[in-house]
Design a protein around this motif. Sequence first.
Motif, PDB file in Angstrom:
ATOM      1  N   GLY A 217       0.845  -1.190   0.000  1.00  0.00           N
ATOM      2  CA  GLY A 217       0.000   0.000   0.000  1.00  0.00           C
ATOM      3  C   GLY A 217       0.874   1.231   0.000  1.00  0.00           C
ATOM      4  O   GLY A 217       2.065   1.169  -0.293  1.00  0.00           O
TER       5      GLY A 217
ATOM      6  N   VAL B 174      -4.965   0.545   3.481  1.00  0.00           N
ATOM      7  CA  VAL B 174      -5.408   1.892   3.135  1.00  0.00           C
ATOM      8  C   VAL B 174      -5.613   2.665   4.426  1.00  0.00           C
ATOM      9  O   VAL B 174      -6.266   2.171   5.363  1.00  0.00           O
TER      10      VAL B 174
ATOM     11  N   THR C  49      -1.598   2.907  -3.758  1.00  0.00           N
ATOM     12  CA  THR C  49      -2.557   1.826  -3.524  1.00  0.00           C
ATOM     13  C   THR C  49      -2.922   1.174  -4.845  1.00  0.00           C
ATOM     14  O   THR C  49      -2.958  -0.061  -4.966  1.00  0.00           O
TER      15      THR C  49
END
Length: 632
Positions: free
Chosen positions: A34, A138, A148
């Motif tokens: 991420g 996230v 992401t």
Amino acid sequence: MNEIYKTDALIAEDIDQYLETHQHKTMLRFITCGSVDDGKSTLIGRLLYDSKMIFEDQLATLEADSKRVGTQGEAIDFALLVDGLAAEREQGITIDVAYRFFATEKRKFIVADTPGHEQYTRNMVTGASTADLAVILVDARKGILTQTRRHSYLAHLIGIRHIVLAVNKMDLVGYDPAVFDRIVADYRDFAQSIGIADFTPVPISGLAGDNITTRSDNTPWYDGPVLLEHLEAVELNQTAEQLKPFRMPVQWVNRPNLDFRGFAGTIATGQVKVGDDVRVLPSGKTTKISRIVTMDGDLDMAVAGQAVTLCFADEIDCSRGQVITAAKKPVEVADQFEATVIWMEDDDMVPGRAYWLKIGPQTVSAVVAQPKYQINVNTMEHLACKTLDLNGIGVATLTTDREIPFEPYTESRDLGGFILIDKMTNRTVGAGLLNFALRRAQNIHWQATDISREHHAAMKNQKPLVLWMTGLSGSGKSTIANLVEKKLARMNRHTFLLDGDNVRHGLNKDLGFTEADRVENIRRVGEVARLMADAGLIVITAFISPFRSERDMVRGMLPAGEFVEVFVDTPLEEAEKRDVKGLYAKARAGELKNFTGIDSPYEAPDAPEIRIDTTRMSPEEAADMIIAKLIP
């Protein structure tokens, strides 16, 4: 005393039973990825802590480190468990890939903590290459970011089909279900655009431990599985790999003595039994399996994932890098492919340059053409481009210097995934996936002719050669080359002179002077020189040819001994003094870009066959010395 012995025996029995159970647990490899600061390291630290995989001394050190770095609120900074580099702890970021092992009652795990910074995307690709599942984190406050999307796309591209969307730091948004639902909806729209059909969203807090190993009272509105529960339950595709046709890349030829010869490797897909018919590629030779040897003794059958040594019933040639396959269902063999390339180096990819390509245990030379397009990870648009820069993802034609056995990456990671290595620095500069072989690679074959290159040379009563003169502009290459050809002509030798400027008036008039264009310039000249050598000529070239890799590429086109590299060694200061064409003056004034020696590098030969020091000898003397070495 007898009671003590009974107790000891029971303890030993329990230990044996535990070890037996632990040995047969399935193994899940997963990554956390991420954007920067989404809490990847903290999540893994929490998993290790809650799984009781931290020893007391480690815990004491962790608590001390947490106090030193000033952790707020919680007594423990879980990220310190996996951020092992000093630079990571100082900056509070992940740089390298950190692998950690932990286990529960149901399954064993290896987790890779991968960096979130864009400049370290290469490390994320490394961690994802062996993973079965990706946990995409996230930050609930920030939502879906470019990184992401990039990590999600790369995870899907590399073949990870189990995706968990972990919406982290829910405690910082008051565990608001509307925030969670909005992020999940945004991610679902993006996921569908790149082909991710399904994913599992989980609201978590790595710091507080919400929904990681136990269900949180702070999210009564969430009725899905907690993270660890999902990791323990996700189905692996090991059985599917065993049902595919048999393939095993050969990693090592095992020859301890004259009585044993076996071929060691890890079975990529399928299964093999003693007596099975197999085919060795790229040679195509067939035989039967006579033995399947392991450290624990011979087997009657082996399956995907097992490391074995296979023995053949017949003495056929097989070496490292070749692939043993099912005889009736072999893999393809080709030397031209459409490939997806992920560029991982700060310097841009140079189309036409030869790189080492490593696919499984095999290493070959390969050239990547100008990309057909680059992929925008935000919109999935196909963008026109001339090269790939750091973290660029594009589709291009890839050509290897020999045919290699392969399978599309979608069918086999082992036989379809590759890395690119710079020949000069030995740095890994790219990774990629073979999509399919180009039809022209299968349909175009070398046409044999009756008059051989040896016959052409015999008719001219000479040995064909390519005399490759390299050096800075103004070094005297063209002058010396012209004198050499004149002297050879007087000796009734059949020659042809290819001069850099002259070639750019015709064959290469469409090329500029960027690094990629220079590479293509030399590639074309090399192909022409090779054809002329096939005709029996002595080919004399005069090109700056600034890069070693391209000169080595031309050397590789010719039989051993037919490429003679002549380094016309003139210091830059001396070449500038001569400046007969006024080019250095223009380059210094900024009027001429990409000029070798000024704003474009020149890589001098390491071991040329002939070195000419033009500060100590005249062009005439240099030509005489070359002739003397060519024709004793």
